[in-house]
Design a protein around this motif. Structure first.
Motif, short mmCIF file in Angstrom:
data_model
loop_
_atom_site.label_atom_id
_atom_site.label_comp_id
_atom_site.label_asym_id
_atom_site.label_seq_id
_atom_site.Cartn_x
_atom_site.Cartn_y
_atom_site.Cartn_z
N HIS A 90 0.94 -0.91 -0.53
CA HIS A 90 -0.37 0.46 0.25
C HIS A 90 0.71 1.44 0.17
O HIS A 90 2.19 1.25 0.67
CB HIS A 90 -0.97 -0.17 1.69
CG HIS A 90 -1.99 1.15 1.28
ND1 HIS A 90 -3.44 1.11 0.73
CD2 HIS A 90 -2.04 2.41 2.11
CE1 HIS A 90 -3.92 2.33 0.75
NE2 HIS A 90 -2.82 2.89 1.44
N ASN A 112 -13.31 -8.46 -6.80
CA ASN A 112 -12.03 -7.35 -5.89
C ASN A 112 -11.90 -6.74 -5.16
O ASN A 112 -11.20 -5.76 -4.03
CB ASN A 112 -10.57 -6.60 -7.11
CG ASN A 112 -9.89 -7.51 -7.92
OD1 ASN A 112 -9.70 -9.31 -8.08
ND2 ASN A 112 -9.72 -7.17 -9.59
N SER A 113 -13.42 -6.58 -4.84
CA SER A 113 -14.00 -6.37 -3.50
C SER A 113 -13.57 -6.93 -2.10
O SER A 113 -13.60 -7.97 -2.25
CB SER A 113 -15.54 -6.08 -3.77
OG SER A 113 -16.17 -7.13 -3.04
N GLY A 158 -14.21 2.73 -1.84
CA GLY A 158 -14.10 3.58 -3.44
C GLY A 158 -12.20 3.90 -3.67
O GLY A 158 -12.22 3.16 -4.83
N LYS A 159 -11.50 3.73 -2.28
CA LYS A 159 -9.89 3.44 -2.47
C LYS A 159 -9.74 1.85 -2.81
O LYS A 159 -10.02 0.83 -2.22
CB LYS A 159 -9.71 4.54 -1.46
CG LYS A 159 -9.96 5.84 -1.26
CD LYS A 159 -9.34 6.09 -0.74
CE LYS A 159 -9.77 7.67 -0.54
NZ LYS A 159 -10.46 7.97 -0.02
N TYR A 160 -7.87 2.04 -3.33
CA TYR A 160 -7.85 0.49 -3.43
C TYR A 160 -6.64 0.39 -2.24
O TYR A 160 -6.10 0.91 -1.84
CB TYR A 160 -6.61 0.89 -4.55
CG TYR A 160 -7.52 0.40 -5.58
CD1 TYR A 160 -8.68 -0.47 -6.08
CD2 TYR A 160 -8.24 2.04 -6.63
CE1 TYR A 160 -9.28 -0.93 -7.08
CE2 TYR A 160 -9.20 1.37 -7.58
CZ TYR A 160 -9.78 0.39 -7.80
OH TYR A 160 -10.54 0.43 -9.26
N GLN A 199 -5.20 -4.25 -6.54
CA GLN A 199 -6.39 -3.49 -7.04
C GLN A 199 -7.28 -3.63 -5.81
O GLN A 199 -8.90 -4.49 -6.86
CB GLN A 199 -6.69 -3.40 -7.84
CG GLN A 199 -4.90 -2.79 -8.65
CD GLN A 199 -5.33 -1.02 -8.68
OE1 GLN A 199 -5.74 -0.65 -8.58
NE2 GLN A 199 -4.31 -1.14 -8.06
N LYS A 249 -10.76 -3.30 -4.23
CA LYS A 249 -10.87 -2.03 -3.73
C LYS A 249 -11.93 -2.59 -2.46
O LYS A 249 -12.85 -2.53 -2.22
CB LYS A 249 -11.93 -1.80 -5.29
CG LYS A 249 -12.72 -0.76 -5.46
CD LYS A 249 -13.84 -0.43 -6.16
CE LYS A 249 -14.87 1.10 -6.32
NZ LYS A 249 -15.10 0.98 -7.32
N THR A 290 -15.26 -1.35 -0.43
CA THR A 290 -16.42 -1.39 -1.00
C THR A 290 -17.12 -1.59 0.80
O THR A 290 -18.52 -1.31 0.72
CB THR A 290 -17.03 -2.41 -1.54
OG1 THR A 290 -16.93 -3.76 -1.19
CG2 THR A 290 -16.11 -2.75 -3.21
#
Length: 268
Positions: A5, A43-44, A63-65, A71, A73, A75
Motif C-alpha cells: 500500500h 476484487n472487492s 472506493g479506494k484501493y 487492486q 477495492k 466496498t
C-alpha cells in the motif's frame, strides 16, 4: 497476506475470503457500504474500522484501493464484535483467492481443503440429524479424498462452537485457544471460594468489633435504647461498610480492565 500500500509492505494475518452471502448471514454492524452487494465484485474487500484507520487515516476508504498490485477495492467497513468466534480484519470475495494464492487451484483439484468452513442456515423446525445423514453420500460422490482415508462432515450449532467445537481450526481466532466449559466452571468455583473466605473474614472482624463495643451497648441500654434499635444500628453500619467496599471494588475493576485487556490482547 502481504499488502503493498503506497509502496509500503504490510502483512495481514486476519485476511479471510468468503462468499458474498456471509454479510447477510452474519449481522456484522456495517458502518459503511451495502452488505447485500459489498462482496459481489471479484476484487472487492470489506475492512474493519481498525484497518481503515491504519491504511487511510481519517479519509473515507470506500472506493479506494487497498493493495497497489492486486487492486483490492474497499466496498465496506464493518465492526466485528469482540465476542464473535468468526473474526477478520480484511474480508475478500472468495473468487479472488486464486489471484492471491494461485497454487491453491492445483491443490484443490487434487484434494479437499481443511481450512474452509461452511455455514448453513436451516429453515425453522428442520431436522439437522437428517441432513447430516446425507453428507456421507454427498462427500463420496463429489469430494476427492486425496491423501485422506476418509471424510467426516458434520453440523455444529453456532452457539456451541466457542466451547464445544469438534472442528480442528480456529475460525479466525488465530491468537486464542478454545475455551472449555470445565475450565470456566473451575474459575467460577474458585471465585465463590474466594468470596466465601472474604465473607467469613468480614463476619469475624465484625463480631470482634461488636465484642469490643460492649460498654457502648451497656451505656445505650442504660439510657433506654431497645435491643432492636441497637441491632438496627449495627446492621446499618456494616451494611454501609459493605456498600462502600462494593463501590471501591467496582472502581478498581473498571480501572484495571484496560490493563488486563491489553495483557490478554482481547476486549473484556
Amino acid at each position: 497476506v502481504n499488502i503493498l500500500h503506497q509502496n509500503r509492505n504490510y502483512k495481514e494475518q486476519k485476511f479471510l475470503f468468503a462468499d458474498p452471502s456471509v454479510l447477510t448471514m452474519f449481522s456484522f454492524p456495517m458502518k459503511q457500504g451495502n452488505r447485500n452487494t459489498a462482496l459481489n465484485d471479484r476484487n472487492s474487500v470489506v475492512i474493519t474500522s481498525r484497518i481503515s484507520q491504519k491504511y487511510f487515516g481519517d479519509e473515507d476508504p470506500i472506493g479506494k484501493y487497498l493493495d497497489d498490485n492486486m487492486q483490492f477495492k474497499v466496498t465496506g467497513v464493518v465492526d466485528v464484535p469482540e465476542n464473535s468466534h468468526f473474526r477478520f480484519d480484511i474480508l475478500a470475495s472468495y473468487t479472488a483467492i486464486y489471484d492471491v494464492f494461485p497454487f491453491l487451484k492445483n491443490i484443490e483439484d487434487e484434494t479437499i481443503d481443511v481450512n474452509v468452513y461452511t455455514y448453513v442456515m436451516l429453515k425453522k423446525n428442520s431436522d439437522a440429524m437428517a441432513l447430516e445423514k446425507k453428507f456421507m453420500p454427498f462427500a463420496d460422490a463429489h469430494i476427492k479424498k486425496g491423501s485422506y482415508s476418509s471424510i467426516n462432515l458434520f453440523l455444529e450449532p453456532l452457539p456451541e462452537i466457542h466451547f464445544n467445537s469438534m472442528a480442528g481450526g480456529y475460525y479466525g481466532e488465530f491468537e486464542l485457544s478454545k475455551f472449555t466449559k470445565p475450565l470456566i466452571y473451575l474459575f467460577e468455583i474458585l471465585g465463590f471460594i474466594i468470596i466465601g473466605i472474604a465473607c467469613f473474614n468480614f463476619i469475624n472482624i465484625a463480631i470482634a468489633q461488636i465484642v469490643g463495643r460492649t460498654k457502648e451497648v451497656g451505656v445505650r441500654k442504660v439510657y433506654g435504647s431497645k435491643k432492636s434499635e441497637i441491632f438496627l444500628q449495627f446492621v446499618c453500619e456494616y451494611g454501609l461498610y459493605s456498600l462502600v467496599a462494593v463501590i471501591i471494588s467496582m472502581v478498581i475493576v473498571q480501572l484495571s480492565l484496560p490493563l488486563i485487556s491489553s495483557m490478554l490482547n482481547r476486549q473484556i
